[in-house]
Design a protein around this motif. Structure first.
Motif, PDB file in Angstrom:
ATOM      1  N   ALA A 182      -3.382  -5.923   2.690  1.00 48.54           N
ATOM      2  CA  ALA A 182      -3.917  -7.212   3.145  1.00 48.54           C
ATOM      3  C   ALA A 182      -3.292  -8.363   2.344  1.00 48.54           C
ATOM      4  CB  ALA A 182      -5.440  -7.232   3.001  1.00 48.54           C
ATOM      5  N   CYS A 183      -3.042  -8.126   1.068  1.00 46.76           N
ATOM      6  CA  CYS A 183      -2.392  -9.133   0.227  1.00 46.76           C
ATOM      7  C   CYS A 183      -0.987  -9.436   0.743  1.00 46.76           C
ATOM      8  CB  CYS A 183      -2.330  -8.633  -1.218  1.00 46.76           C
ATOM      9  SG  CYS A 183      -1.269  -9.618  -2.305  1.00 46.76           S
ATOM     10  N   VAL A 184      -0.209  -8.396   1.048  1.00 49.10           N
ATOM     11  CA  VAL A 184       1.150  -8.605   1.556  1.00 49.10           C
ATOM     12  C   VAL A 184       1.108  -9.407   2.855  1.00 49.10           C
ATOM     13  CG1 VAL A 184       3.226  -7.461   2.430  1.00 49.10           C
ATOM     14  CG2 VAL A 184       2.011  -6.516   0.463  1.00 49.10           C
ATOM     15  N   ALA A 185       0.187  -9.049   3.745  1.00 47.45           N
ATOM     16  CA  ALA A 185       0.075  -9.751   5.019  1.00 47.45           C
ATOM     17  C   ALA A 185      -0.322 -11.214   4.811  1.00 47.45           C
ATOM     18  CB  ALA A 185      -0.943  -9.048   5.916  1.00 47.45           C
ATOM     19  N   ALA A 186      -1.283 -11.451   3.921  1.00 46.19           N
ATOM     20  CA  ALA A 186      -1.750 -12.815   3.682  1.00 46.19           C
ATOM     21  C   ALA A 186      -0.648 -13.672   3.065  1.00 46.19           C
ATOM     22  CB  ALA A 186      -2.970 -12.796   2.767  1.00 46.19           C
TER      23      ALA A 186
ATOM     24  N   LEU B 276      -4.623 -17.244  -4.943  1.00 47.05           N
ATOM     25  CA  LEU B 276      -5.990 -16.896  -4.555  1.00 47.05           C
ATOM     26  C   LEU B 276      -6.014 -15.685  -3.641  1.00 47.05           C
ATOM     27  CD1 LEU B 276      -7.600 -20.420  -3.984  1.00 47.05           C
ATOM     28  CD2 LEU B 276      -8.365 -18.705  -5.625  1.00 47.05           C
ATOM     29  N   ALA B 277      -5.110 -15.660  -2.661  1.00 46.09           N
ATOM     30  CA  ALA B 277      -5.066 -14.537  -1.733  1.00 46.09           C
ATOM     31  C   ALA B 277      -4.728 -13.249  -2.451  1.00 46.09           C
ATOM     32  CB  ALA B 277      -4.039 -14.815  -0.627  1.00 46.09           C
ATOM     33  N   ALA B 278      -3.733 -13.301  -3.340  1.00 43.12           N
ATOM     34  CA  ALA B 278      -3.314 -12.094  -4.057  1.00 43.12           C
ATOM     35  C   ALA B 278      -4.443 -11.539  -4.914  1.00 43.12           C
ATOM     36  CB  ALA B 278      -2.081 -12.393  -4.911  1.00 43.12           C
ATOM     37  N   MET B 279      -5.156 -12.432  -5.598  1.00 47.76           N
ATOM     38  CA  MET B 279      -6.215 -11.968  -6.493  1.00 47.76           C
ATOM     39  C   MET B 279      -7.465 -11.516  -5.737  1.00 47.76           C
ATOM     40  SD  MET B 279      -5.021 -11.895  -9.477  1.00 47.76           S
ATOM     41  CE  MET B 279      -3.494 -11.409  -8.654  1.00 47.76           C
TER      42      MET B 279
ATOM     43  N   VAL C  98     -12.767   4.695  -3.231  1.00 44.97           N
ATOM     44  CA  VAL C  98     -12.016   3.933  -4.230  1.00 44.97           C
ATOM     45  C   VAL C  98     -10.574   3.709  -3.800  1.00 44.97           C
ATOM     46  CG1 VAL C  98     -11.170   3.929  -6.610  1.00 44.97           C
ATOM     47  CG2 VAL C  98     -13.489   4.731  -6.108  1.00 44.97           C
ATOM     48  N   ARG C  99      -9.863   4.768  -3.482  1.00 49.49           N
ATOM     49  CA  ARG C  99      -8.440   4.609  -3.169  1.00 49.49           C
ATOM     50  C   ARG C  99      -8.209   3.786  -1.903  1.00 49.49           C
ATOM     51  NH1 ARG C  99      -6.269  10.448  -3.239  1.00 49.49           N
ATOM     52  NH2 ARG C  99      -4.354   9.414  -2.536  1.00 49.49           N
ATOM     53  N   PRO C 100      -8.963   3.991  -0.820  1.00 52.87           N
ATOM     54  CA  PRO C 100      -8.789   3.107   0.338  1.00 52.87           C
ATOM     55  C   PRO C 100      -9.065   1.641   0.019  1.00 52.87           C
ATOM     56  CG  PRO C 100      -9.939   5.100   0.993  1.00 52.87           C
ATOM     57  CD  PRO C 100      -9.866   5.119  -0.508  1.00 52.87           C
ATOM     58  N   ALA C 101     -10.031   1.380  -0.873  1.00 54.41           N
ATOM     59  CA  ALA C 101     -10.322  -0.004  -1.243  1.00 54.41           C
ATOM     60  C   ALA C 101      -9.118  -0.647  -1.917  1.00 54.41           C
ATOM     61  CB  ALA C 101     -11.534  -0.052  -2.180  1.00 54.41           C
TER      62      ALA C 101
ATOM     63  N   MET D 297       0.209  -2.500  -5.541  1.00 52.52           N
ATOM     64  CA  MET D 297      -1.199  -2.109  -5.559  1.00 52.52           C
ATOM     65  C   MET D 297      -1.513  -1.169  -4.401  1.00 52.52           C
ATOM     66  SD  MET D 297      -3.009  -3.021  -8.073  1.00 52.52           S
ATOM     67  CE  MET D 297      -3.079  -4.192  -9.439  1.00 52.52           C
ATOM     68  N   ALA D 298      -0.924  -1.426  -3.237  1.00 48.02           N
ATOM     69  CA  ALA D 298      -1.122  -0.530  -2.100  1.00 48.02           C
ATOM     70  C   ALA D 298      -0.603   0.868  -2.424  1.00 48.02           C
ATOM     71  CB  ALA D 298      -0.412  -1.095  -0.865  1.00 48.02           C
ATOM     72  N   ALA D 299       0.561   0.936  -3.056  1.00 49.70           N
ATOM     73  CA  ALA D 299       1.121   2.231  -3.433  1.00 49.70           C
ATOM     74  C   ALA D 299       0.253   2.919  -4.479  1.00 49.70           C
ATOM     75  CB  ALA D 299       2.544   2.037  -3.963  1.00 49.70           C
ATOM     76  N   ALA D 300      -0.304   2.157  -5.406  1.00 48.52           N
ATOM     77  CA  ALA D 300      -1.169   2.740  -6.427  1.00 48.52           C
ATOM     78  C   ALA D 300      -2.420   3.355  -5.802  1.00 48.52           C
ATOM     79  CB  ALA D 300      -1.574   1.667  -7.444  1.00 48.52           C
ATOM     80  N   GLY D 301      -2.942   2.720  -4.761  1.00 45.18           N
ATOM     81  CA  GLY D 301      -4.110   3.276  -4.088  1.00 45.18           C
ATOM     82  C   GLY D 301      -3.781   4.452  -3.196  1.00 45.18           C
TER      83      GLY D 301
END
Length: 452
Positions: free
Chosen positions: A387-391, A236-239, A377-380, A303-307
């Motif tokens: 945030a996913c990695v932290a969660a 759930l957190a990842a998605m 877009v990219r910051p989002a 995903m962070a790297a992609a953004g």
């Protein structure tokens, strides 16, 4: 050299040991081909009739509530009745809904409202069907082949996720919506015939009737098992935090690469497929909780790297790596569910899994769209990835039993492995194996129990 290659290629043991697994695997291919035709044609037809992006997006809104409500009820139903009957009847119902789409498309002036009614009906039937499918493999594949079965099901889906939409797009573009819907109808007719050949899967003795109390019992069981709770929470957190598919069209515009949009949607499936094609080692893994955590963290980091990057080719590479991480996490989740959940609760827990893999992506797309409007877009995308990695890290720290999970020592896994020692119905192997990736009407995100 041959031995080294065999060690990484997918393990075909479930295919060889279980006739019913072979039937479900082929049936899933047939259903997917038909379903993807409707999945492409339906939103396109709404666009043609309205010209409104909001009208197209509204289809997701009418699908979510039926999927959640009927998914929970379908879990209780799967524990109380013959799971094969549930699958056959819902598959037939999906075929009827496809026929409604076909008849509507053949009208001189197709109507809009039946498209939304059918979308809601498909979500409801998929919610009813998915728990029965997810719990069916408990009877047809030996316990020690669970991870291999998940990988083979994933291979089926990932191949279809790459080739299916392209084929459906050609059919819709050159033959029209009615032809696409006709293929869907035929595919469900064939699927029903194949599902009728499955061995009966009666409920356990003294199975409870479907009820709110029964659903609550399943929820209490999941809450009392930190390992299970961790798999749901991590997914759930990842998605929710790092599922940015809804902003891909805007990302392609920002990178001045409109041509890359289709590749962005396909990149994750390519990464997942590469993991699946080299998944032979998964059958020998016992620390599946580590797969869940590191796979989800890898998804968020990629995903962070992609953004963060502005090079479109690096973006595509990162999205592929994200898909690989998601596949690792998905294989870990499916195997843990399969190895630990008792058969009497498997349907109800599969209903909870419907919530896990349906609500997260839906809310994640809302989050990504809202953040993109606020921050760009990219910051989002990159903030959601971090945030996913932290969660995931916080959840792993709060639920250490997920990290330490070992199929050889976990009490639930050992108890589940000891439950079946005879030959599984429909197969030549021994033991009892839980879990399966369903067919449904929509492709899964990771092919191991996710309709995303």
């Amino acid at each position: 050299m041959h031995a080294k290659l065999a060690a990484v290629l997918p393990d075909l043991s479930p295919w060889r040991s279980s006739r019913d697994f072979r039937l479900l695997w082929v049936q899933g291919v047939v259903t997917y081909v038909g379903s993807v035709m409707a999945l492409i044609a339906l939103p396109l037809q709404i666009k043609e009739l309205t010209g409104s992006p909001l009208a197209v997006g509204a289809m997701g809104a009418v699908e979510l509530v039926p999927l959640v409500v009927f998914g929970l009820y379908g879990g209780a139903l799967a524990d109380a009745v013959d799971r094969r009957k549930v699958i056959v009847l819902t598959e037939a119902g999906l075929g009827v809904l496809a026929a409604v789409l076909l008849l509507n498309a053949l009208l001189p002036s197709p109507m809009l409202w039946p498209l939304y009614v059918v979308a809601a009906g498909v979500a409801a039937l998929a919610g009813l069907q998915r728990p029965a499918l997810d719990s069916l493999l408990a009877r047809i594949v030996p316990h020690d082949q669970l991870a291999a079965a998940a990988a083979l099901n994933s291979l089926r889906w990932q191949t279809g996720a790459i080739a299916g939409p392209a084929l459906a797009g050609l059919v819709v573009a050159y033959a029209g919506n009615s032809t696409a819907y006709a293929i869907t109808v035929v595919s469900f007719a064939v699927s029903v015939l194949m599902c009728r050949r499955l061995a009966p899967v009666p409920p356990v003795e003294q199975a409870a009737r479907p009820s709110l109390r029964g659903i609550a019992e399943g929820a209490r069981y999941a809450w009392s098992r930190p390992v299970l709770l961790g798999t749901y929470a991590v997914d759930l957190a990842a998605m929710f935090l790092a599922f940015p598919n809804t902003v891909f069209p805007f990302l392609a515009d920002e990178l001045d690469a409109d041509w890359s949009l289709g590749l962005m949607y396909a990149a994750g499936s390519v990464g997942s497929l590469l993991v699946t094609l080299t998944s032979g080692w998964v059958s020998r893994t016992r620390r599946h909780g580590l797969l869940v955590v590191f796979g989800a963290a890898g998804w968020g980091l990629a995903m962070a790297a992609a953004g963060w990057t502005s090079n479109v080719w690096l973006v595509l590479l990162c999205l592929g790596l994200a898909g690989a991480g998601d596949m690792l996490s998905g294989l870990g989740r499916a195997t843990i569910w399969n190895q630990t959940i008792p058969d009497r609760l498997r349907g109800r827990l599969a209903g909870i899994e419907v919530l896990s893999y349906s609500v997260g992506p839906q809310l994640g797309q809302v989050r990504a769209g809202a953040m993109a409007g606020w921050t760009g877009v990219r910051p989002a995308i990159w903030t959601g990835g971090l945030a996913c990695v932290a969660a995931v890290g916080l959840l792993a720290a709060a639920l250490p039993k997920l990290i330490s999970y070992d199929a050889r020592t976990d009490e639930d896994a050992r108890r589940r492995a000891a439950e079946g020692t005879g030959t599984a119905p429909g197969g030549e192997g021994t033991g009892t194996a839980p879990g399966a990736e369903g067919t449904g009407t929509a492709p899964g995100r990771d092919g191991v129990g996710a309709d995303r």
